[in-house]
Write a protein that holds these residues in place. Sequence first.
Motif, mmCIF file in Angstrom:
data_model
loop_
_atom_site.group_PDB
_atom_site.id
_atom_site.type_symbol
_atom_site.label_atom_id
_atom_site.label_comp_id
_atom_site.label_asym_id
_atom_site.label_seq_id
_atom_site.Cartn_x
_atom_site.Cartn_y
_atom_site.Cartn_z
ATOM 1 N N VAL A 42 -14.129 61.657 7.842
ATOM 2 C CA VAL A 42 -14.987 62.387 7.779
ATOM 3 C C VAL A 42 -16.265 62.125 8.993
ATOM 4 C CG1 VAL A 42 -17.227 62.657 6.429
ATOM 5 C CG2 VAL A 42 -14.996 62.108 5.412
ATOM 6 N N GLU A 43 -16.373 61.043 9.390
ATOM 7 C CA GLU A 43 -17.264 60.666 10.617
ATOM 8 C C GLU A 43 -16.595 61.284 12.000
ATOM 9 O OE1 GLU A 43 -18.795 58.916 7.225
ATOM 10 O OE2 GLU A 43 -16.593 58.620 8.069
ATOM 11 N N HIS A 44 -15.195 61.056 11.904
ATOM 12 C CA HIS A 44 -14.658 61.395 13.183
ATOM 13 C C HIS A 44 -14.654 63.116 13.460
ATOM 14 C CE1 HIS A 44 -11.796 62.195 16.223
ATOM 15 N NE2 HIS A 44 -10.922 62.970 15.339
ATOM 16 N N HIS A 45 -14.654 63.688 12.272
ATOM 17 C CA HIS A 45 -14.558 65.270 12.093
ATOM 18 C C HIS A 45 -16.079 65.666 12.464
ATOM 19 C CE1 HIS A 45 -10.600 67.321 10.949
ATOM 20 N NE2 HIS A 45 -10.519 66.038 10.971
ATOM 21 N N LEU A 46 -17.028 64.937 11.957
ATOM 22 C CA LEU A 46 -18.315 65.338 12.439
ATOM 23 C C LEU A 46 -18.694 65.201 13.849
ATOM 24 C CD1 LEU A 46 -19.906 64.249 8.984
ATOM 25 C CD2 LEU A 46 -19.842 66.439 9.969
ATOM 26 N N PHE A 47 -18.202 63.859 14.308
ATOM 27 C CA PHE A 47 -18.802 63.312 15.519
ATOM 28 C C PHE A 47 -17.427 62.906 16.426
ATOM 29 C CE2 PHE A 47 -22.238 62.539 12.506
ATOM 30 C CZ PHE A 47 -23.285 63.231 12.973
ATOM 31 N N PRO A 48 -16.578 63.835 16.832
ATOM 32 C CA PRO A 48 -15.319 63.455 17.338
ATOM 33 C C PRO A 48 -15.556 62.853 18.820
ATOM 34 C CG PRO A 48 -15.480 65.919 17.072
ATOM 35 C CD PRO A 48 -16.806 65.203 16.396
ATOM 36 N N ASN A 49 -16.655 63.127 19.429
ATOM 37 C CA ASN A 49 -17.027 62.762 20.791
ATOM 38 C C ASN A 49 -17.869 61.506 20.641
ATOM 39 O OD1 ASN A 49 -19.365 63.728 19.853
ATOM 40 N ND2 ASN A 49 -19.786 64.868 21.807
ATOM 41 N N ILE A 50 -17.823 60.799 19.616
ATOM 42 C CA ILE A 50 -18.233 59.626 19.647
ATOM 43 C C ILE A 50 -17.264 58.325 19.542
ATOM 44 C CG2 ILE A 50 -19.734 57.729 18.414
ATOM 45 C CD1 ILE A 50 -21.810 60.241 17.831
ATOM 46 N N CYS A 51 -17.131 57.151 20.154
ATOM 47 C CA CYS A 51 -16.061 56.454 20.184
ATOM 48 C C CYS A 51 -15.732 55.878 18.748
ATOM 49 C CB CYS A 51 -16.411 55.316 20.827
ATOM 50 S SG CYS A 51 -15.042 53.937 21.136
#
Length: 372
Positions: free
Chosen positions: A318-327
């Motif tokens: 979920v977090e990856h899809h919302l903020f894919p450009n954050i490590c």
Amino acid sequence: MQERKGSQQFVISSEQEPAKKLKFAKNSGFQTELRRRVDQLFQSSDLRERDCSQMYMKTAILLLSLIGLYTALVFFAQTWWQVVPLCIALGVITAGIGFSIQHDGAHHAYSNIAWVNKLMSMGLDLIGGSSYIWHWKHDVLHHTYTNIAGYDMDLEVGIFGRLSPSHPRLLFHRWQHYYLWLLYGLLAIKWHFYDDFYCLITGKIGDRAYPRPTKGNLAIFFGGKLIFFTLAFAIPLLFHSVWQVLAGYTLVAVTLGIVLSVVFQLAHVVEEANFPLPVQEVNVIENDWAIHQIETTVNFSRNNPFMTWLVGGLNFQVEHHLFPNICHVNYPAISKVVEQTCLEFGVRYNYHTSFWAGCLSHFHWLRRMGST
């Protein structure tokens, strides 16, 4: 599992005609507030969005593990009881490189420096895939149109499986909850020998056209393939028989395929995920983009640090899809902000407490799609 609202007003199958340009509903305010809170998290803590020391250490561990396992397997292993665990371990570490190094690099989440991200994304070329084609298939099509049949190519497995309610059901799909787990093992082999070359020749990913690689990207494509086939076959054949090399490659590739497939399927192809389709008249998804990403994605094993490390934070999809450009090393911290914001805005935040709970949900979903 909730039934899909108003399914009669949606286009049922994208296979009838080429996919049209798709839009999402206007920003409801949720995405703006969520972005503000996540920005505030980084401003008020010692977290860094990219160039994280934990990520550089992890990269060293994964690459050194890859070199060590490969060296032991090719130059030292002599018996089957040495070869088998080394092959399985090599497959898992190879998947870890894809999940962590390549994945963050491809999303520009590894570093603030563009060439570092490019170099890390080329980790996929090292393990047999094409970082260029992956960018278009995953970063563009999957991340933009998550779980939308005809747009998200990760849902398309041909006649072999029915992953979405909008896909046609064939008679043998009634057994897909059993046989697809075995076919997952063929993913990497198909990827190495067929998928990238097919996409390069046809200029399409599934039925979606994409700009073919040229010049430097084309050189990386063929250079990566040359390096991979040299490592996978040419060098081992200097020390081992053909059948031993093929058997070793197969075990590594099958392990890689199963690990990659299962981790990604647990994020989207499960009972709790939505599979929305656009309103036919206007070709618009009912939710705005951020809410769509959350309701089509499911986390798992959030309280398992080892799992988080091994799968590159992809248990926090979920977090990856919302903020894919954050490590990805920041996802556990971000998840607390996302879950609280979802609660306040009435957005459904999906997660499984364990890896096995996710597997069971995937099994049930496959069985449901094969029988109804």
